[in-house]
Design a protein around this motif. Structure first.
Motif, PDB file in Angstrom:
ATOM      1  N   ALA A 159      55.655  28.216  37.008  1.00  0.00           N
ATOM      2  CA  ALA A 159      55.570  28.215  38.476  1.00  0.00           C
ATOM      3  C   ALA A 159      54.728  29.381  38.974  1.00  0.00           C
ATOM      4  O   ALA A 159      54.872  30.514  38.517  1.00  0.00           O
ATOM      5  CB  ALA A 159      56.973  28.279  39.075  1.00  0.00           C
ATOM      6  N   GLY A 160      53.845  29.093  39.902  1.00  0.00           N
ATOM      7  CA  GLY A 160      52.992  30.130  40.469  1.00  0.00           C
ATOM      8  C   GLY A 160      51.985  29.499  41.404  1.00  0.00           C
ATOM      9  O   GLY A 160      51.911  28.277  41.529  1.00  0.00           O
ATOM     10  N   PHE A 161      51.224  30.324  42.066  1.00  0.00           N
ATOM     11  CA  PHE A 161      50.173  29.779  42.929  1.00  0.00           C
ATOM     12  C   PHE A 161      48.922  30.630  42.826  1.00  0.00           C
ATOM     13  O   PHE A 161      48.959  31.790  42.434  1.00  0.00           O
ATOM     14  CB  PHE A 161      50.632  29.661  44.387  1.00  0.00           C
ATOM     15  CG  PHE A 161      51.016  30.946  45.046  1.00  0.00           C
ATOM     16  CD1 PHE A 161      50.058  31.774  45.619  1.00  0.00           C
ATOM     17  CD2 PHE A 161      52.344  31.332  45.137  1.00  0.00           C
ATOM     18  CE1 PHE A 161      50.405  32.959  46.241  1.00  0.00           C
ATOM     19  CE2 PHE A 161      52.709  32.515  45.759  1.00  0.00           C
ATOM     20  CZ  PHE A 161      51.730  33.327  46.315  1.00  0.00           C
ATOM     21  N   GLY A 162      47.811  29.996  43.139  1.00  0.00           N
ATOM     22  CA  GLY A 162      46.529  30.672  43.077  1.00  0.00           C
ATOM     23  C   GLY A 162      46.100  31.204  44.427  1.00  0.00           C
ATOM     24  O   GLY A 162      46.681  30.890  45.467  1.00  0.00           O
ATOM     25  N   VAL A 163      45.064  32.005  44.390  1.00  0.00           N
ATOM     26  CA  VAL A 163      44.546  32.638  45.590  1.00  0.00           C
ATOM     27  C   VAL A 163      43.059  32.325  45.692  1.00  0.00           C
ATOM     28  O   VAL A 163      42.322  32.443  44.712  1.00  0.00           O
ATOM     29  CB  VAL A 163      44.758  34.166  45.540  1.00  0.00           C
ATOM     30  CG1 VAL A 163      44.319  34.821  46.833  1.00  0.00           C
ATOM     31  CG2 VAL A 163      46.217  34.490  45.251  1.00  0.00           C
ATOM     32  N   ALA A 164      42.624  31.900  46.860  1.00  0.00           N
ATOM     33  CA  ALA A 164      41.205  31.638  47.060  1.00  0.00           C
ATOM     34  C   ALA A 164      40.428  32.943  46.911  1.00  0.00           C
ATOM     35  O   ALA A 164      40.950  34.018  47.233  1.00  0.00           O
ATOM     36  CB  ALA A 164      40.971  31.043  48.445  1.00  0.00           C
ATOM     37  N   GLN A 170      32.319  28.798  46.208  1.00  0.00           N
ATOM     38  CA  GLN A 170      31.500  27.655  45.810  1.00  0.00           C
ATOM     39  C   GLN A 170      31.252  27.638  44.309  1.00  0.00           C
ATOM     40  O   GLN A 170      31.299  26.594  43.657  1.00  0.00           O
ATOM     41  CB  GLN A 170      30.160  27.687  46.550  1.00  0.00           C
ATOM     42  CG  GLN A 170      29.250  26.499  46.262  1.00  0.00           C
ATOM     43  CD  GLN A 170      29.881  25.173  46.646  1.00  0.00           C
ATOM     44  OE1 GLN A 170      30.614  25.076  47.629  1.00  0.00           O
ATOM     45  NE2 GLN A 170      29.617  24.129  45.876  1.00  0.00           N
ATOM     46  N   ARG A 171      31.016  28.812  43.723  1.00  0.00           N
ATOM     47  CA  ARG A 171      30.797  28.903  42.281  1.00  0.00           C
ATOM     48  C   ARG A 171      32.041  28.483  41.507  1.00  0.00           C
ATOM     49  O   ARG A 171      31.961  27.754  40.512  1.00  0.00           O
ATOM     50  CB  ARG A 171      30.389  30.334  41.896  1.00  0.00           C
ATOM     51  CG  ARG A 171      30.226  30.570  40.411  1.00  0.00           C
ATOM     52  CD  ARG A 171      29.185  29.653  39.805  1.00  0.00           C
ATOM     53  NE  ARG A 171      29.051  29.836  38.366  1.00  0.00           N
ATOM     54  CZ  ARG A 171      28.678  28.884  37.534  1.00  0.00           C
ATOM     55  NH1 ARG A 171      28.387  27.660  37.974  1.00  0.00           N
ATOM     56  NH2 ARG A 171      28.574  29.136  36.239  1.00  0.00           N
ATOM     57  N   VAL A 172      33.204  28.922  41.965  1.00  0.00           N
ATOM     58  CA  VAL A 172      34.456  28.545  41.311  1.00  0.00           C
ATOM     59  C   VAL A 172      34.649  27.030  41.365  1.00  0.00           C
ATOM     60  O   VAL A 172      35.040  26.399  40.369  1.00  0.00           O
ATOM     61  CB  VAL A 172      35.643  29.269  41.964  1.00  0.00           C
ATOM     62  CG1 VAL A 172      36.973  28.704  41.466  1.00  0.00           C
ATOM     63  CG2 VAL A 172      35.575  30.769  41.680  1.00  0.00           C
ATOM     64  N   LYS A 173      34.354  26.422  42.506  1.00  0.00           N
ATOM     65  CA  LYS A 173      34.508  24.969  42.639  1.00  0.00           C
ATOM     66  C   LYS A 173      33.560  24.232  41.699  1.00  0.00           C
ATOM     67  O   LYS A 173      33.920  23.193  41.130  1.00  0.00           O
ATOM     68  CB  LYS A 173      34.263  24.551  44.081  1.00  0.00           C
ATOM     69  CG  LYS A 173      35.392  24.955  45.029  1.00  0.00           C
ATOM     70  CD  LYS A 173      35.095  24.593  46.467  1.00  0.00           C
ATOM     71  CE  LYS A 173      36.245  24.994  47.383  1.00  0.00           C
ATOM     72  NZ  LYS A 173      35.944  24.735  48.809  1.00  0.00           N
ATOM     73  N   GLN A 174      32.352  24.755  41.523  1.00  0.00           N
ATOM     74  CA  GLN A 174      31.401  24.137  40.597  1.00  0.00           C
ATOM     75  C   GLN A 174      31.944  24.148  39.165  1.00  0.00           C
ATOM     76  O   GLN A 174      31.867  23.148  38.449  1.00  0.00           O
ATOM     77  CB  GLN A 174      30.065  24.879  40.648  1.00  0.00           C
ATOM     78  CG  GLN A 174      29.259  24.651  41.912  1.00  0.00           C
ATOM     79  CD  GLN A 174      28.009  25.519  41.951  1.00  0.00           C
ATOM     80  OE1 GLN A 174      27.798  26.370  41.082  1.00  0.00           O
ATOM     81  NE2 GLN A 174      27.168  25.317  42.958  1.00  0.00           N
ATOM     82  N   VAL A 175      32.470  25.282  38.763  1.00  0.00           N
ATOM     83  CA  VAL A 175      32.991  25.402  37.395  1.00  0.00           C
ATOM     84  C   VAL A 175      34.193  24.489  37.201  1.00  0.00           C
ATOM     85  O   VAL A 175      34.361  23.867  36.140  1.00  0.00           O
ATOM     86  CB  VAL A 175      33.353  26.861  37.082  1.00  0.00           C
ATOM     87  CG1 VAL A 175      33.978  26.975  35.694  1.00  0.00           C
ATOM     88  CG2 VAL A 175      32.115  27.753  37.162  1.00  0.00           C
ATOM     89  N   LEU A 176      35.045  24.385  38.221  1.00  0.00           N
ATOM     90  CA  LEU A 176      36.240  23.552  38.104  1.00  0.00           C
ATOM     91  C   LEU A 176      35.908  22.077  37.918  1.00  0.00           C
ATOM     92  O   LEU A 176      36.694  21.330  37.317  1.00  0.00           O
ATOM     93  CB  LEU A 176      37.130  23.729  39.341  1.00  0.00           C
ATOM     94  CG  LEU A 176      37.994  24.986  39.357  1.00  0.00           C
ATOM     95  CD1 LEU A 176      38.631  25.173  40.731  1.00  0.00           C
ATOM     96  CD2 LEU A 176      39.070  24.930  38.281  1.00  0.00           C
ATOM     97  N   GLU A 177      34.761  21.638  38.424  1.00  0.00           N
ATOM     98  CA  GLU A 177      34.384  20.235  38.296  1.00  0.00           C
ATOM     99  C   GLU A 177      34.304  19.795  36.837  1.00  0.00           C
ATOM    100  O   GLU A 177      34.589  18.643  36.516  1.00  0.00           O
ATOM    101  CB  GLU A 177      33.050  19.983  39.000  1.00  0.00           C
ATOM    102  CG  GLU A 177      33.144  19.922  40.518  1.00  0.00           C
ATOM    103  CD  GLU A 177      34.076  18.822  40.992  1.00  0.00           C
ATOM    104  OE1 GLU A 177      33.968  17.689  40.491  1.00  0.00           O
ATOM    105  OE2 GLU A 177      34.928  19.102  41.858  1.00  0.00           O
ATOM    106  N   SER A 178      33.899  20.689  35.960  1.00  0.00           N
ATOM    107  CA  SER A 178      33.767  20.336  34.543  1.00  0.00           C
ATOM    108  C   SER A 178      34.823  21.021  33.677  1.00  0.00           C
ATOM    109  O   SER A 178      34.696  21.078  32.452  1.00  0.00           O
ATOM    110  CB  SER A 178      32.366  20.718  34.041  1.00  0.00           C
ATOM    111  OG  SER A 178      32.126  22.103  34.219  1.00  0.00           O
TER     112      SER A 178
END
Length: 269
Positions: free
Chosen positions: A79-84, A204-212
């Motif tokens: 259990a935990g949560f992330g931070v933008a 935006q960079r983090v979102k790009q990496v998460l896609e793959s």
């Protein structure tokens, strides 16, 4: 051999749900938890309500599993949560406390509730879900990185303490994992215009990496491997990227690692 009993926190989705399902397929009797308890959908495990920030809630869930089975063989603290992405000064002290209350103190509450019973039965495994950010801090993720460093340090100390009681502790440190968790990141509560552009660029960079990125099943398989190991290690990475980052952190010159992080995130000198 008696059926092994596992308790997995944060099991309503993502890594926790994948882990609970994998353990159930491996023969464990699994209890997953979430703040809202059972939710719609069929699962091969039971769900219990549990808020890791509330000691009474923690005790109630642990006692329910003990009432039903008399033992807990495996605790997976997920259990935990992330931070933008945000600059460190863009989060208030209250927000910093909230991050640690779930991501770190939640693990302490669960451990304190379960360890006395594992000691009495003379055996047990505790697996804490950390992050590569627990050994390789990321700019604009200072508080999340700090919470995962705390998890790693706590896990290592705890493992030394509990080995003589027949209990082993391990921390699993994945890199980017694509889960619903990433759609509900906590935004900074004290944003500053100074960081607006760089915050958006890093996000935006983090979102790009998460896609793959790998899915949560990669971590679930690692949890099972740790749970079944005759001689578990203290720290495990999960997924190819995490393994490469661990090697870089261990063997590459600090300046080179530094430069690589800044280059990847498009940060200027």
């Amino acid at each position: 051999m008696k059926t092994r009993i596992a308790l997995v926190t944060g099991a309503s989705s993502g890594i926790g749900e994948a882990t609970a399902k994998r353990l159930a397929r491996a023969g464990y009797t699994v209890y997953g938890t979430s703040r809202h308890g059972a939710q719609a959908g069929e699962r091969p495990f039971q769900m219990l309500p549990l808020d890791v920030t509330d000691e009474q809630s923690v005790e109630a869930a642990v006692n329910e599993v003990l009432r039903l089975h008399g033992r807990i063989d495996l605790l997976v603290n997920n259990a935990g949560f992330g931070v933008a992405p945000a600059a460190a000064e863009e989060s208030s002290i209250d927000q910093a406390r909230a991050i640690f209350d779930t991501n770190f103190f939640g693990i302490i509450r669960m451990t304190r509730a379960v360890v006395p019973h594992m000691r009495r039965q003379g055996s047990g495994r505790i697996v804490n879900i950390g992050s590569v950010l627990g050994f390789l801090p990321m700019p604009y993720m200072a508080l999340y990185s700090a919470s995962k460093h705390a998890v790693a340090g706590y896990s290592e100390s705890l493992d030394h303490e509990l080995r003589t009681q027949g209990i082993r502790v391990s921390v699993i440190e994945p890199a980017y994992i694509k889960t619903p968790f990433d759609a509900n990141l906590m935004a900074p509560d004290a944003p500053l215009d100074t960081y607006r552009e760089i915050r958006a660029a890093v996000d935006q960079r983090v979102k790009q990496v998460l896609e793959s990125a790998d899915g949560p099943d990669v971590v679930a398989e690692t949890v099972l491997r740790v749970a079944m190991a005759a001689r578990p290690k203290l720290r495990y990475t999960s997924g190819g990227l995490a393994a490469r980052l661990r090697l870089l952190r261990r063997f590459a010159p600090a300046g080179l690692v530094d430069a690589g992080i800044r280059k990847d995130l498009r940060l200027s000198s």
